[in-house]
Every structure is written in structure tokens, then in C-alpha cells.
Scaffold this motif. Sequence first.
Motif, PDB file in Angstrom:
ATOM      1  N   SER A   1       0.847  -1.198   0.000  1.00 55.27           N
ATOM      2  CA  SER A   1       0.000   0.000   0.000  1.00 55.27           C
ATOM      3  C   SER A   1       0.875   1.238   0.000  1.00 55.27           C
ATOM      4  N   LYS A   2       0.357   2.277  -0.641  1.00 55.55           N
ATOM      5  CA  LYS A   2       1.068   3.539  -0.693  1.00 55.55           C
ATOM      6  C   LYS A   2       0.772   4.356   0.560  1.00 55.55           C
ATOM      7  N   PRO A   3       1.643   5.316   0.900  1.00 56.35           N
ATOM      8  CA  PRO A   3       1.363   6.182   2.047  1.00 56.35           C
ATOM      9  C   PRO A   3       0.008   6.869   1.892  1.00 56.35           C
ATOM     10  N   GLY A   4      -0.774   6.846   2.952  1.00 59.04           N
ATOM     11  CA  GLY A   4      -2.095   7.462   2.913  1.00 59.04           C
ATOM     12  C   GLY A   4      -3.207   6.490   2.581  1.00 59.04           C
ATOM     13  N   GLU A   5      -2.874   5.304   2.058  1.00 59.56           N
ATOM     14  CA  GLU A   5      -3.886   4.300   1.762  1.00 59.56           C
ATOM     15  C   GLU A   5      -4.178   3.477   3.011  1.00 59.56           C
ATOM     16  N   VAL A   6      -5.243   2.677   2.939  1.00 62.12           N
ATOM     17  CA  VAL A   6      -5.601   1.858   4.098  1.00 62.12           C
ATOM     18  C   VAL A   6      -4.506   0.827   4.354  1.00 62.12           C
ATOM     19  N   HIS A   7      -4.416   0.371   5.580  1.00 63.68           N
ATOM     20  CA  HIS A   7      -3.426  -0.635   5.960  1.00 63.68           C
ATOM     21  C   HIS A   7      -3.619  -1.886   5.109  1.00 63.68           C
ATOM     22  N   PRO A   8      -2.538  -2.557   4.702  1.00 66.68           N
ATOM     23  CA  PRO A   8      -2.656  -3.741   3.850  1.00 66.68           C
ATOM     24  C   PRO A   8      -3.551  -4.839   4.423  1.00 66.68           C
ATOM     25  N   ALA A   9      -3.647  -4.924   5.744  1.00 58.62           N
ATOM     26  CA  ALA A   9      -4.428  -5.996   6.371  1.00 58.62           C
ATOM     27  C   ALA A   9      -5.891  -5.632   6.591  1.00 58.62           C
ATOM     28  N   THR A  10      -6.297  -4.435   6.223  1.00 56.61           N
ATOM     29  CA  THR A  10      -7.656  -3.963   6.527  1.00 56.61           C
ATOM     30  C   THR A  10      -8.723  -4.916   6.011  1.00 56.61           C
ATOM     31  N   ARG A  11      -8.668  -5.271   4.745  1.00 52.07           N
ATOM     32  CA  ARG A  11      -9.729  -6.081   4.144  1.00 52.07           C
ATOM     33  C   ARG A  11      -9.694  -7.526   4.643  1.00 52.07           C
ATOM     34  N   THR A  12      -8.511  -8.037   4.925  1.00 48.40           N
ATOM     35  CA  THR A  12      -8.419  -9.401   5.457  1.00 48.40           C
ATOM     36  C   THR A  12      -9.023  -9.476   6.855  1.00 48.40           C
ATOM     37  N   PHE A  13      -8.716  -8.509   7.693  1.00 48.65           N
ATOM     38  CA  PHE A  13      -9.292  -8.484   9.042  1.00 48.65           C
ATOM     39  C   PHE A  13     -10.803  -8.313   8.974  1.00 48.65           C
ATOM     40  N   GLN A  14     -11.265  -7.455   8.070  1.00 47.22           N
ATOM     41  CA  GLN A  14     -12.706  -7.271   7.895  1.00 47.22           C
ATOM     42  C   GLN A  14     -13.376  -8.584   7.530  1.00 47.22           C
ATOM     43  N   ALA A  15     -12.787  -9.303   6.578  1.00 45.07           N
ATOM     44  CA  ALA A  15     -13.377 -10.559   6.117  1.00 45.07           C
ATOM     45  C   ALA A  15     -13.468 -11.581   7.241  1.00 45.07           C
ATOM     46  N   LEU A  16     -12.394 -11.732   8.010  1.00 42.27           N
ATOM     47  CA  LEU A  16     -12.404 -12.704   9.097  1.00 42.27           C
ATOM     48  C   LEU A  16     -13.401 -12.320  10.177  1.00 42.27           C
ATOM     49  N   ARG A  17     -13.475 -11.035  10.490  1.00 45.50           N
ATOM     50  CA  ARG A  17     -14.439 -10.571  11.507  1.00 45.50           C
ATOM     51  C   ARG A  17     -15.872 -10.869  11.078  1.00 45.50           C
ATOM     52  N   ILE A  18     -16.188 -10.586   9.824  1.00 42.97           N
ATOM     53  CA  ILE A  18     -17.534 -10.844   9.323  1.00 42.97           C
ATOM     54  C   ILE A  18     -17.843 -12.333   9.358  1.00 42.97           C
ATOM     55  N   ALA A  19     -16.858 -13.155   8.966  1.00 44.13           N
ATOM     56  CA  ALA A  19     -17.065 -14.606   8.956  1.00 44.13           C
ATOM     57  C   ALA A  19     -17.254 -15.145  10.370  1.00 44.13           C
ATOM     58  N   VAL A  20     -16.407 -14.712  11.296  1.00 49.26           N
ATOM     59  CA  VAL A  20     -16.481 -15.203  12.675  1.00 49.26           C
ATOM     60  C   VAL A  20     -17.841 -14.902  13.297  1.00 49.26           C
ATOM     61  N   ASN A  21     -18.351 -13.704  13.050  1.00 50.41           N
ATOM     62  CA  ASN A  21     -19.591 -13.259  13.693  1.00 50.41           C
ATOM     63  C   ASN A  21     -20.833 -13.437  12.826  1.00 50.41           C
ATOM     64  N   GLU A  22     -20.659 -14.001  11.638  1.00 52.25           N
ATOM     65  CA  GLU A  22     -21.781 -14.205  10.712  1.00 52.25           C
ATOM     66  C   GLU A  22     -22.574 -12.913  10.525  1.00 52.25           C
ATOM     67  N   GLU A  23     -21.844 -11.828  10.326  1.00 55.59           N
ATOM     68  CA  GLU A  23     -22.458 -10.506  10.347  1.00 55.59           C
ATOM     69  C   GLU A  23     -23.450 -10.272   9.222  1.00 55.59           C
ATOM     70  N   LEU A  24     -23.154 -10.742   8.032  1.00 55.01           N
ATOM     71  CA  LEU A  24     -24.074 -10.490   6.922  1.00 55.01           C
ATOM     72  C   LEU A  24     -25.356 -11.303   7.077  1.00 55.01           C
ATOM     73  N   ASP A  25     -25.238 -12.536   7.544  1.00 59.82           N
ATOM     74  CA  ASP A  25     -26.426 -13.339   7.836  1.00 59.82           C
ATOM     75  C   ASP A  25     -27.286 -12.650   8.893  1.00 59.82           C
ATOM     76  N   GLU A  26     -26.633 -12.147   9.934  1.00 56.78           N
ATOM     77  CA  GLU A  26     -27.347 -11.453  10.994  1.00 56.78           C
ATOM     78  C   GLU A  26     -28.071 -10.222  10.466  1.00 56.78           C
ATOM     79  N   LEU A  27     -27.402  -9.473   9.589  1.00 48.09           N
ATOM     80  CA  LEU A  27     -28.005  -8.268   9.023  1.00 48.09           C
ATOM     81  C   LEU A  27     -29.256  -8.606   8.221  1.00 48.09           C
ATOM     82  N   VAL A  28     -29.181  -9.605   7.367  1.00 46.80           N
ATOM     83  CA  VAL A  28     -30.328  -9.988   6.546  1.00 46.80           C
ATOM     84  C   VAL A  28     -31.504 -10.396   7.432  1.00 46.80           C
ATOM     85  N   ARG A  29     -31.229 -11.197   8.438  1.00 52.83           N
ATOM     86  CA  ARG A  29     -32.303 -11.640   9.332  1.00 52.83           C
ATOM     87  C   ARG A  29     -32.860 -10.484  10.166  1.00 52.83           C
TER      88      ARG A  29
END
Length: 345
Positions: free
Chosen positions: A204-232
Motif C-alpha cells: 500500500s502507498k502512504p495514505g492508503e488503508v493498511h494492507p491488512a484492513t480487508r483481510t481483518f474485515q473478512a475474518l471478523r464478518i465470517a467469525v460473527n456471521e455478520e451479513l447473515d445477521e443483518l439480513v435476518r
Amino acid sequence: MTTGHGVGPADAAGGPARHLPVMLREVLAHLAPKEAGRYVDGTFGAGGYTRAILAAADCRVLAIDRDPTAIAAGQELVAASGGRLLLAHDRFSRLDEIAAERNFAPLDGVVLDIGVSSMQLDEAERGFSFRRDGPLDMRMAASGPSAADLVAELDEVSLAHVIWSLGEERQSRAIAKAIVKARAEAPITRTAQLAEIVSRVVWSKPGEVHPATRTFQALRIAVNEELDELVRALAAAERALKPGGRLVVVTFHSLEDRIVKTFLSHRAKAPSASRHLPQAEGPEPSFRLVAKGAVEPGPDEVAGNPRSRSAKLRAAERTEAPAHPGGDLMGLLPAPPPQRHGRRR
């Protein structure tokens, strides 16, 4: 917003809030709390929205959170609310059932702030943040499989799918390959470990989001089943709201916003007419859009609270029509990974 009953938004019942609730002014404007109303704050967190709703009108709030830490911290606010606040340690996908069990239905409004709270991000031991080293946990409810479990157990194909579909990370295959290689040498149990592994692959270039941002987001959503919860939760709000009741949802990334946008657009759409039939086909609209499109935070809020920069608010009002059948809702979710468990090197 009015500051009734001696309770203001900045110094509400129970003391000042621990964080800045995102788009608070816009949330209140679209929720429009009224006297004697019944409202559900489905994502209580630090209580920012709940405090403001209680301050805006002589109403009652049922606040829900799956995080036991949030529920424990909210007890002082319950005590100071004069009986106007109920807390429920539960999933917001059950908000209609919880309201019925508490004799709190039907509802005049539901507000949902989707995503991880600032409290969780700021506490290293919760394992949500790549900026603070801690155990690779990410569980909102402090139970069930953790992020470390997923990283250890998912095969390379499944890991790549999770990171791509839930994090929208273009380098998902390279990241999954790097994770599998690293875990063969030593277990990945810390947030700093995982962030370093991802950073070797994603530049990532200076000023861009941290390289791990999207990976951490994905794991968090998967662990907590966030999208399933939102739909329900959206379907639960549809069932629980009375005619004229408001649904207000604040999201923080495109996956969440796409689900809310699609749900509300579908529920607000008039049945399609056929030239071969005298009447329109399909159920009547169960919602009327209050906000035409997404509402975004103003520049002053983004400057004062950078975490709000990606927020989008959508709002709708319940009609007299019955709730739609819910069988179509799972189509709002990304396709599941080809294999959820089973470690392969």
C-alpha cells in the motif's frame, strides 16, 4: 432534536458516552422519536444512539447487543433511565422475538449501526484491530470459533474465498497462500502475526488503508456471521414495526450497504403489472423510502471522527402492507465458500 427530560446527547443519563456515535444527527432526523414511542436499538455498543433517543422524546428503548461487555457497561444507563430502557443480551436478528418476549411490540422505530464498535477496536485483547497486538479473536459474543480457529482450520481455497467475498480483497489468493505457508511453521494466534503476514503480500502507498484492513474485515464478518445477521435483522424489523414505524440502518462498507439497499428497494417496489392480468402481481410494498438513496456524513463529522468516513445511512417507513415472505432473503448474501472446514496444506 430536542433535549427533553434533563437528558442531553453529550451528557445523557448515565454519564457521557465513551465514543462518538456516527451520523447521530441524521439518525435522529430519520428515526423521528416521538412521545410514548417504542424503539429498538439493535446495536447498543456504548449506548450513543440509545442515549440520544431517550433524550429526544419521552419514549422507551429496548437495546440489544450480543457483546456481554456492552451489556454490563450499560447497566448504569438502565438505572438512570427511570424505567425507559431495557437491555437484552442477544442477537439483533431476533429483535422481533425479543420485543414480543418483553411485551414491547409493535415498534415505532428500529436503528441498526452495523459493524464493529470503537470500544471493540480500541481493546487489544478483543483481537479486532491490526493496529493493536492481541489474541486473534474477533468474537463479538465471546463464544464460538475465533478468527484464529478459522485461520488454522480453513483450507487455502476456502480462506481465499472468505477474504475475497467478505473483504473484497483482490490479493485474496496470495494472502491465503501466505497464511497456509506461515501456519505450517507456527500457529497464527496474534493480530500482529497475521497483519505482518498480509503486509508481506499486499503493498500500500502512504495514505492508503493498511494492507491488512480487508483481510481483518473478512475474518471478523465470517467469525460473527455478520451479513447473515443483518439480513435476518432486516426481516425481523419488517415484522416488528407498526405502520408508520421507521427503520434506520447505518453501514460502513459496500457489502453491508448493498444488502440494505437491495432489501429496501425490493420492499418499497410496487408489484409489477402484467398486460395479461387486470391486477398487479406480487405483494404490496411493505416500506416507503424515507431517504432517497444513501445519506453520508458531512465533512465536519468526517474531520472530527475519521471512522465515520465510510458510513452510509438508509431509512424507510413501514406501510400498512403485511411483511413479505422471507424466502428470498438469503439471495442477498455472497455465495458460501466451497469448503468451510477441513485444513489442507
